[in-house]
Design a protein around this motif. Structure first.
Motif, PDB file in Angstrom:
ATOM      1  N   ILE A  80     -86.912  86.906  48.105  1.00  0.00           N
ATOM      2  CA  ILE A  80     -85.562  87.234  47.636  1.00  0.00           C
ATOM      3  C   ILE A  80     -84.719  87.352  48.897  1.00  0.00           C
ATOM      4  CG2 ILE A  80     -84.108  88.903  46.445  1.00  0.00           C
ATOM      5  CD1 ILE A  80     -86.539  89.520  44.654  1.00  0.00           C
ATOM      6  N   SER A 129     -80.660  85.945  46.098  1.00  0.00           N
ATOM      7  CA  SER A 129     -81.182  84.785  45.381  1.00  0.00           C
ATOM      8  C   SER A 129     -82.693  84.687  45.543  1.00  0.00           C
ATOM      9  CB  SER A 129     -80.533  83.501  45.897  1.00  0.00           C
ATOM     10  OG  SER A 129     -79.151  83.515  45.625  1.00  0.00           O
ATOM     11  N   LYS A 175     -82.663  80.416  42.053  1.00  0.00           N
ATOM     12  CA  LYS A 175     -81.901  81.227  41.104  1.00  0.00           C
ATOM     13  C   LYS A 175     -81.099  82.276  41.856  1.00  0.00           C
ATOM     14  CE  LYS A 175     -81.993  84.079  36.987  1.00  0.00           C
ATOM     15  NZ  LYS A 175     -80.703  83.591  36.542  1.00  0.00           N
ATOM     16  N   LEU A 180     -79.655  85.757  41.780  1.00  0.00           N
ATOM     17  CA  LEU A 180     -80.012  86.967  41.039  1.00  0.00           C
ATOM     18  C   LEU A 180     -78.828  87.922  40.880  1.00  0.00           C
ATOM     19  CD1 LEU A 180     -83.432  87.639  42.781  1.00  0.00           C
ATOM     20  CD2 LEU A 180     -83.018  86.472  40.600  1.00  0.00           C
ATOM     21  N   LEU A 210     -86.626  90.805  37.179  1.00  0.00           N
ATOM     22  CA  LEU A 210     -86.401  89.428  36.752  1.00  0.00           C
ATOM     23  C   LEU A 210     -87.542  89.069  35.826  1.00  0.00           C
ATOM     24  CD1 LEU A 210     -84.892  86.736  36.858  1.00  0.00           C
ATOM     25  CD2 LEU A 210     -86.285  86.153  38.877  1.00  0.00           C
ATOM     26  N   PHE A 267     -90.192  85.272  35.830  1.00  0.00           N
ATOM     27  CA  PHE A 267     -89.649  84.625  37.024  1.00  0.00           C
ATOM     28  C   PHE A 267     -90.207  83.232  37.274  1.00  0.00           C
ATOM     29  CE2 PHE A 267     -93.525  86.366  38.729  1.00  0.00           C
ATOM     30  CZ  PHE A 267     -93.879  85.505  39.758  1.00  0.00           C
TER      31      PHE A 267
END
Length: 140
Positions: free
Chosen positions: A49, A66, A80, A82, A132, A135
């Protein structure tokens, strides 16, 4: 200064030898803030992340988190977004120093977060918890 690179070091299995340089790799988010990389056995992917760089003129901003993925630890891809606070003042809003873990099909993560009148983006006034769900659907 390049803001999308990180250094890779080799570690011996016994941890008794000196770390050795193993190259530089493209890693958005690696040069401005602490990051973790975890290996997910189920997807056979490395995940992180990161603080995604969304404005080239503000590469040190930490207001977007992200999910990034790699199969080989050499090339990471953002898969993705976040949390997106890119419309907020990057001097006042920060999401940083993320730690995370895999919990079944979910990622759980903590962020040192500066929002709602924090002293600065760096001097956070919150620790925020996020999940999440499922994921792995974002990893392909």
């Amino acid at each position: 200064m390049t803001h999308d690179r990180a250094v890779r070091l080799k570690v011996s299995e016994t941890l008794e030898e000196v770390l050795t340089y193993d190259g530089v790799f493209r890693f958005e988010g690696g040069s401005n803030s602490k990051f973790d990389i975890l290996y997910d056995e189920q997807s056979e992917s490395y995940i992180s992340i990161v603080n995604e760089i969304v404005h080239a003129t503000k590469p040190a901003a930490r207001n977007v988190l992200s999910l990034a993925v790699s199969k080989d630890l050499k090339e990471f891809k953002i898969v993705k977004r976040l949390i997106d606070k890119s419309q907020e003042d990057p001097q006042q809003v920060g999401l940083q120093y993320v730690s995370f873990l895999i919990d079944g099909d979910d990622l759980l993560y903590l962020s040192r977060t500066a929002l709602n009148g924090a002293d600065s983006y760096h001097n956070s006034n919150y620790i925020t918890f996020h999940r999440l769900n499922e994921f792995r659907k974002f990893l392909d």
